[in-house]
Design an enzyme around this catalytic site. Structure first.
Site, PDB file in Angstrom:
ATOM      1  N   GLN A  81       0.724  -1.145  -0.092  1.00 22.72           N
ATOM      2  CA  GLN A  81       0.123  -0.093  -0.069  1.00 22.72           C
ATOM      3  C   GLN A  81       0.885   1.207  -0.054  1.00 22.72           C
ATOM      4  O   GLN A  81       2.208   1.663   0.698  1.00 22.72           O
ATOM      5  CB  GLN A  81      -1.073  -0.049   1.386  1.00 22.72           C
ATOM      6  N   CYS A 111      -6.360   7.694   5.391  1.00 22.49           N
ATOM      7  CA  CYS A 111      -6.062   7.243   6.687  1.00 22.49           C
ATOM      8  C   CYS A 111      -6.058   9.119   7.314  1.00 22.49           C
ATOM      9  O   CYS A 111      -6.298  10.197   6.512  1.00 22.49           O
ATOM     10  CB  CYS A 111      -4.578   7.863   6.106  1.00 22.49           C
ATOM     11  N   LYS A 150      -8.703   2.725  -1.015  1.00 23.74           N
ATOM     12  CA  LYS A 150      -8.841   1.966   0.380  1.00 23.74           C
ATOM     13  C   LYS A 150      -9.526   3.200   0.192  1.00 23.74           C
ATOM     14  O   LYS A 150      -8.281   4.402   0.592  1.00 23.74           O
ATOM     15  CB  LYS A 150      -8.052   0.958   1.081  1.00 23.74           C
ATOM     16  N   GLY A 212     -14.609  -2.025   8.234  1.00 16.61           N
ATOM     17  CA  GLY A 212     -15.324  -1.008   9.369  1.00 16.61           C
ATOM     18  C   GLY A 212     -15.965  -2.120  10.205  1.00 16.61           C
ATOM     19  O   GLY A 212     -17.115  -3.101   9.556  1.00 16.61           O
ATOM     20  N   ARG A 236      -9.180  -4.130  13.578  1.00 19.57           N
ATOM     21  CA  ARG A 236      -8.100  -3.659  14.464  1.00 19.57           C
ATOM     22  C   ARG A 236      -8.601  -5.435  15.408  1.00 19.57           C
ATOM     23  O   ARG A 236      -8.126  -5.821  16.038  1.00 19.57           O
ATOM     24  CB  ARG A 236      -9.152  -3.018  15.163  1.00 19.57           C
TER      25      ARG A 236
HETATM   26  C1  LIG Z   1      -3.233   1.290  14.156  1.00 20.93           C
HETATM   27  C2  LIG Z   1      -4.045   1.544  12.949  1.00 20.93           C
HETATM   28  C3  LIG Z   1      -3.069   2.030  11.445  1.00 20.93           C
HETATM   29  C4  LIG Z   1      -3.392   1.594  10.255  1.00 20.93           C
HETATM   30  N1  LIG Z   1      -2.923   1.632   9.710  1.00 20.93           N
HETATM   31  C5  LIG Z   1      -3.302   1.759   8.029  1.00 20.93           C
HETATM   32  C6  LIG Z   1      -2.954   1.800   6.707  1.00 20.93           C
HETATM   33  O1  LIG Z   1      -1.531   1.847   7.201  1.00 20.93           O
HETATM   34  N2  LIG Z   1      -3.642   1.966   5.992  1.00 20.93           N
HETATM   35  C7  LIG Z   1      -4.736   1.981   5.797  1.00 20.93           C
HETATM   36  O2  LIG Z   1      -5.161   1.717   4.830  1.00 20.93           O
HETATM   37  N3  LIG Z   1      -5.474   1.483   6.995  1.00 20.93           N
HETATM   38  C8  LIG Z   1      -4.578   2.037   8.275  1.00 20.93           C
HETATM   39  N4  LIG Z   1      -5.522   1.860   9.117  1.00 20.93           N
HETATM   40  C9  LIG Z   1      -7.228   1.988   8.811  1.00 20.93           C
HETATM   41  C10 LIG Z   1      -8.136   0.050   9.102  1.00 20.93           C
HETATM   42  O3  LIG Z   1      -6.963  -0.657   8.107  1.00 20.93           O
HETATM   43  C11 LIG Z   1      -8.980   0.260   8.976  1.00 20.93           C
HETATM   44  O4  LIG Z   1      -9.776   0.832   7.588  1.00 20.93           O
HETATM   45  C12 LIG Z   1     -10.012   0.723   9.589  1.00 20.93           C
HETATM   46  O5  LIG Z   1      -8.907   0.376  11.668  1.00 20.93           O
HETATM   47  C13 LIG Z   1     -11.414   0.718  10.489  1.00 20.93           C
HETATM   48  O6  LIG Z   1     -11.626  -1.068  10.341  1.00 20.93           O
HETATM   49  P1  LIG Z   1     -12.193  -1.531  11.563  1.00 20.93           P
HETATM   50  O7  LIG Z   1     -13.114  -0.707  11.966  1.00 20.93           O
HETATM   51  O8  LIG Z   1     -12.283  -2.679  11.189  1.00 20.93           O
HETATM   52  O9  LIG Z   1     -10.806  -1.488  12.781  1.00 20.93           O
HETATM   53  C14 LIG Z   1      -4.972   1.912   9.936  1.00 20.93           C
HETATM   54  C15 LIG Z   1      -6.146   2.005  11.572  1.00 20.93           C
HETATM   55  C16 LIG Z   1      -4.959   0.817  12.701  1.00 20.93           C
HETATM   56  C17 LIG Z   1      -6.694   1.057  14.030  1.00 20.93           C
END
Ligand SMILES: Cc1cc2nc3c(=O)[nH]c(=O)nc-3n(C[C@H](O)[C@H](O)[C@H](O)COP(=O)(O)O)c2cc1C
Length: 332
Positions: A81, A111, A150, A212, A236
């Site tokens: 990515q 992000c 994304k 999400g 997460r």
């Molecule tokens: C610690 C952390 C790091 C993340 N790093 C990235 C990343 O590098 N690239 C990205 O597209 N999303 C990143 N995200 C977002 C997640 O990929 C995801 O879209 C978001 O957490 C929503 O999903 P969830 O509700 O299941 O956690 C990050 C989220 C967290 C909590």
């Protein structure tokens, strides 16, 4: 349910790439390094995994690729990515990513972190759709592998523009869209709005992956039923639990509910994770392991005290000792 199993057992086509699983491991900065991805893949061998996001412009003057871009020789399917706001830098970075083995190139347009959005990357691209289009076109021109995006549903509740944005990304050449059902303003709070994912799925021809709040087999099924998405991406829910992607994948294909992972299994996995981080990153790996250890230590008697102890470890040996003792206690 039968329909869902039938649909989810079909391979997913992302442009010319075929993926045998519709459950993905998301990119997570500071988490989805090669060590973590190896653990995820053990339980989900066919799932797409993602590297942490890599800043395209940071690669410009490097001799070697940075460690966060490293991919195992046999690691497939994998997507590196990238993020940035400069189409030319992203095109060049995409070439390096493909040389490293990336099966698709994913562009981060979601992000929410200020440091990234202030420089025009991540979710700020939702407000600059023309730049986002140029990025997708530049990367699609630079490499032969599919380009994917994304993103989130919008900047804030007053600026939910994902329907227009998603169509634009598809028209610019994106071969798949992963949609995190939150706005930038929400950050990681509140619930993901899967209804927007359904609306996007209804208007796109390319696959749409729902992201999400996918934290269990049940939530994955509910999300797929509510959105009609082509697959789900776990985030997460995998912290301290690299079993999740495999559990969902297996259920969607076979209807088998996963056996609960025991706390002893979780701690054994934590120990392996710690040792592998040490081997791969040395001292830095020990520092990074502390947050992982805290995520593994949940829900069993003595978890709080164990978390506390592991959050201070200075060496791999001490960490392993502490975990071994905790496993002993749980077994007796
Ligand atoms: C610690 C952390 C790091 C993340 N790093 C990235 C990343 O590098 N690239 C990205 O597209 N999303 C990143 N995200 C977002 C997640 O990929 C995801 O879209 C978001 O957490 C929503 O999903 P969830 O509700 O299941 O956690 C990050 C989220 C967290 C909590």
């Amino acid at each position: 349910m039968f329909d869902l199993h039938a649909r989810m057992s079909q391979p997913l086509k992302i442009g010319n790439v075929e993926i045998k699983s519709r459950v993905f491991q998301s990119p997570l900065s500071g988490v989805t390094d090669l060590v973590f991805r190896r653990l995820v893949r053990r339980y989900a061998p066919n799932s797409m995994t993602y590297t942490e996001m890599v800043q395209a412009s940071s690669l410009k003057h490097l001799q070697d690729i940075p460690q966060i871009m490293e991919v195992d020789a046999d690691e497939h399917p994998i997507s590196i990515q990238l993020f940035d706001c400069r189409p030319d830098f992203l095109g060049e970075a995409a070439k390096l990513a493909v040389a490293e083995g990336s099966d698709t190139i994913d562009i981060n347009m979601g992000c929410p972190v200020n440091k990234i959005t202030r420089k025009g990357g991540g979710s700020s691209l939702l407000r600059e759709p023309e730049v986002a289009e140029s990025i997708v076109k530049a990367v699609a021109n630079a490499v032969d592998v599919p380009v994917t995006v994304k993103t989130r549903i919008g900047w804030s509740d007053d600026e939910i523009n994902i329907l227009d944005f998603a169509r634009r990304m598809q028209d610019a050449g994106a071969q798949m869209l992963t949609l995190h059902g939150r706005t930038r303003k929400q950050g990681y709070t509140g619930t993901a709005r899967w209804d927007w994912i359904r609306r996007v799925k209804e208007i796109l021809d390319v696959p749409v992956i729902a992201n999400g709040d996918i934290t269990s087999v049940e939530s994955a099924v509910r999300c797929l039923e509510e959105t009609g998405a082509d697959g789900v991406m776990c985030s997460r829910g995998t912290l301290g639990y690299p079993f999740l992607v495999g559990e969902i994948d297996r259920f969607l294909k076979t209807g088998e509910m996963p056996e609960p992972v025991t706390f002893v299994d979780r701690l054994s996995c934590a120990k392996e994770h710690l040792q592998a981080l040490w081997e791969y990153k040395g001292e830095r790996g020990i520092q990074q392991s502390r947050k992982h250890m805290a995520w593994y230590c949940k829900g069993f008697p003595g978890a709080g005290a164990l978390r506390d102890e592991l959050s201070r470890i200075e060496s791999v040996d001490r960490g392993c000792e502490i975990i071994d003792a905790a496993i002993e206690r749980l077994l007796n």
